[in-house]
Design a protein around this motif. Structure first.
Motif, PDB file in Angstrom:
ATOM      1  N   HIS A 136      38.582  17.069  -9.426  1.00  0.00           N
ATOM      2  CA  HIS A 136      37.791  17.427  -7.968  1.00  0.00           C
ATOM      3  C   HIS A 136      38.473  19.192  -8.335  1.00  0.00           C
ATOM      4  CE1 HIS A 136      34.901  14.908  -7.423  1.00  0.00           C
ATOM      5  NE2 HIS A 136      35.469  13.734  -7.268  1.00  0.00           N
ATOM      6  N   LEU A 139      37.670  21.831 -10.562  1.00  0.00           N
ATOM      7  CA  LEU A 139      35.952  21.838 -10.597  1.00  0.00           C
ATOM      8  C   LEU A 139      36.079  22.983  -9.318  1.00  0.00           C
ATOM      9  CD1 LEU A 139      34.640  18.628 -11.221  1.00  0.00           C
ATOM     10  CD2 LEU A 139      34.695  21.004 -12.956  1.00  0.00           C
ATOM     11  N   ASP A 140      36.555  22.548  -7.742  1.00  0.00           N
ATOM     12  CA  ASP A 140      36.437  23.472  -6.741  1.00  0.00           C
ATOM     13  C   ASP A 140      37.173  24.675  -6.776  1.00  0.00           C
ATOM     14  OD1 ASP A 140      34.977  21.354  -5.817  1.00  0.00           O
ATOM     15  OD2 ASP A 140      37.613  20.985  -4.608  1.00  0.00           O
ATOM     16  N   VAL A 142      36.894  26.744  -9.702  1.00  0.00           N
ATOM     17  CA  VAL A 142      35.793  26.442 -10.782  1.00  0.00           C
ATOM     18  C   VAL A 142      34.738  27.493  -9.701  1.00  0.00           C
ATOM     19  CG1 VAL A 142      34.427  26.714 -12.618  1.00  0.00           C
ATOM     20  CG2 VAL A 142      36.684  25.897 -12.900  1.00  0.00           C
ATOM     21  N   ARG A 143      34.653  27.049  -8.964  1.00  0.00           N
ATOM     22  CA  ARG A 143      33.008  26.840  -7.754  1.00  0.00           C
ATOM     23  C   ARG A 143      33.715  27.958  -7.012  1.00  0.00           C
ATOM     24  NH1 ARG A 143      30.805  22.615  -4.265  1.00  0.00           N
ATOM     25  NH2 ARG A 143      32.906  22.566  -3.766  1.00  0.00           N
ATOM     26  N   ARG A 144      35.426  28.599  -6.770  1.00  0.00           N
ATOM     27  CA  ARG A 144      35.443  29.438  -6.338  1.00  0.00           C
ATOM     28  C   ARG A 144      35.832  30.940  -6.773  1.00  0.00           C
ATOM     29  NH1 ARG A 144      37.886  25.067  -3.236  1.00  0.00           N
ATOM     30  NH2 ARG A 144      40.319  26.753  -3.869  1.00  0.00           N
ATOM     31  N   ASP A 146      35.495  33.894 -10.122  1.00  0.00           N
ATOM     32  CA  ASP A 146      34.490  34.711 -10.182  1.00  0.00           C
ATOM     33  C   ASP A 146      35.541  35.284 -12.002  1.00  0.00           C
ATOM     34  OD1 ASP A 146      32.949  36.276 -11.243  1.00  0.00           O
ATOM     35  OD2 ASP A 146      32.866  37.783 -10.081  1.00  0.00           O
ATOM     36  N   SER A 159      27.620  18.673 -10.991  1.00  0.00           N
ATOM     37  CA  SER A 159      26.752  19.449  -9.791  1.00  0.00           C
ATOM     38  C   SER A 159      27.087  20.473  -8.996  1.00  0.00           C
ATOM     39  CB  SER A 159      26.029  18.107  -9.030  1.00  0.00           C
ATOM     40  OG  SER A 159      26.861  17.651  -7.911  1.00  0.00           O
ATOM     41  N   ARG A 160      28.192  20.540  -9.868  1.00  0.00           N
ATOM     42  CA  ARG A 160      29.469  21.406  -8.902  1.00  0.00           C
ATOM     43  C   ARG A 160      29.858  22.926  -9.607  1.00  0.00           C
ATOM     44  NH1 ARG A 160      33.700  16.523  -6.298  1.00  0.00           N
ATOM     45  NH2 ARG A 160      34.819  19.170  -5.946  1.00  0.00           N
ATOM     46  N   ALA A 161      28.952  23.287 -10.634  1.00  0.00           N
ATOM     47  CA  ALA A 161      28.955  24.303 -11.680  1.00  0.00           C
ATOM     48  C   ALA A 161      27.920  25.051 -12.126  1.00  0.00           C
ATOM     49  CB  ALA A 161      29.678  24.455 -12.794  1.00  0.00           C
ATOM     50  N   THR A 162      27.629  26.107 -11.546  1.00  0.00           N
ATOM     51  CA  THR A 162      26.548  26.974 -12.594  1.00  0.00           C
ATOM     52  C   THR A 162      25.756  26.311 -14.208  1.00  0.00           C
ATOM     53  OG1 THR A 162      26.495  29.238 -10.863  1.00  0.00           O
ATOM     54  CG2 THR A 162      25.457  29.349 -12.528  1.00  0.00           C
TER      55      THR A 162
END
Length: 348
Positions: A136, A139-140, A142-144, A146, A159-162
């Motif tokens: 987790h 993944l967090d 990665v989500r934040r 750029d 559900s946690r990445a584009t």
């Protein structure tokens, strides 16, 4: 009339053109995948490339196409069968799709470590990145972040990445547990993966949902760490629970330890306790007894990850399902439940 080059030197594009009887520009268009080349001419150029064992100059091709055809792979150095298999198949799929792949391995995923890995790959002019991470925290991050180029996450929570691709972990746990239910097993324990891993949580949820749907009381849930050593220790704990008649183990490595612990405790697998693993590792079919397990199609995961990444790089849309369906491989570690007395306490 075609001219064959001097065999003592490395062939260049002009040699391909001479052998194929075409212009230098035509060879360049074929090599770079550009249009407006007749199929017969294209095949003649490709045959000349193969005969000469010609290797295009990557730097020159980049100048023509404005593409590097390089992707990056970031992974955690877990040593586990699943992540390692995914890494290998992503590299293979990248080569098949015409990409060069460069890799960065991280012992743990941190914000600074991820930023450094991305920066290293960007300096290699990568067009996109595949990240293999199942925690987790990763993944967090990665989500934040750029990364500045398309990034596909593999093996994580879709559900946690584009852009994400992976095996349907929940479904895999459902079919594993339902198999035990269908065999008449009534007290099904679960040896889970460690806290914080998305796969561990999805597999535990699948087990819990299936047991509840069957109207059964859930067996004990014991937290493992993916290793055979921990599986062995938890297997000894399960062996003294007289009502447990089946165990769904979250990966094959832990299942190896569980099998040994149950057998050393005087219990018969599969008669007294049926065991199901997850991964379908190469040794699963050669254990005693051969292990029933959930098969993950890692090559297909690699192909879909590259398909999604390629579409993101070129600005197109991929026509693939991002969830790969797992399958159950039934072997001798599971059997229908038969009325019998369990050995008292187990021999240890």
């Amino acid at each position: 009339m075609t001219v064959r080059p001097d065999q003592s030197r490395t062939p260049v594009m002009a040699d391909v053109a001479a052998l194929a009887g075409v212009s230098h520009q035509t060879v360049s268009r074929v090599v770079n995948g550009l249009p407006h080349v007749g199929e017969a001419t294209r095949q003649r150029v490709l045959a000349a490339i193969e005969e000469l064992d010609y290797r295009p100059n990557t730097a020159a091709r980049t100048l023509v196409t404005r593409r590097s055809s390089i992707i990056g792979i970031i992974s955690t150095e877990t040593g586990l069968y699943g992540p390692n298999s995914i890494h290998r198949t992503v590299e293979e799929a990248a080569r098949e799709a015409g990409y060069f792949a460069g890799s960065v391995g991280l012992k743990t995923i941190t914000a600074d470590g991820l930023a450094a890995a991305v920066d290293h790959l960007r300096r290699q002019s990568v067009e996109g990145i595949v990240m293999i991470a199942a925690q987790h925290e990763a993944l967090d991050l990665v989500r934040r972040s750029d990364p500045g180029v398309p990034l596909v996450v593999v093996e994580g929570d879709l559900s946690r990445a584009t852009f994400a691709v992976g095996v349907d972990q929940h479904r895999g746990a459902v079919i594993a547990t339902q198999h035990l239910v269908d065999l008449g097993r009534r007290r099904i324990a679960h040896v889970s993966g460690p806290h914080g891993w998305t796969e561990a949580e999805a597999r535990a949820q699948g087990w819990s949902d299936t047991v509840a749907t069957a109207g059964l009381q859930p067996g004990p849930l014991l937290e493992g760490d993916w290793t055979a050593e921990r599986g062995y220790a938890l297997g000894l704990e399960l062996a003294v629970l007289r009502d447990v008649d089946a165990v769904f183990v979250a990966n094959d490595q832990m299942a190896i330890g569980v099998l040994r612990a149950l057998q050393e405790s005087g219990l018969s697998v599969p008669d007294d306790v049926s065991v199901v693993g997850f991964d379908d590792s190469p040794e699963a079919g050669y254990l005693i007894p051969p292990l029933t397990t959930v098969h993950q199609d890692f090559p297909e995961v690699g192909r879909r990850a590259i398909a999604v990444l390629h579409a993101a790089i070129v600005g197109g849309t991929e026509d693939v399902d991002r969830l790969v369906e797992p399958t159950l491989v039934v072997r001798a570690s599971t059997t229908p439940r038969a009325p019998r007395d369990r050995p008292s306490g187990g021999a240890r």
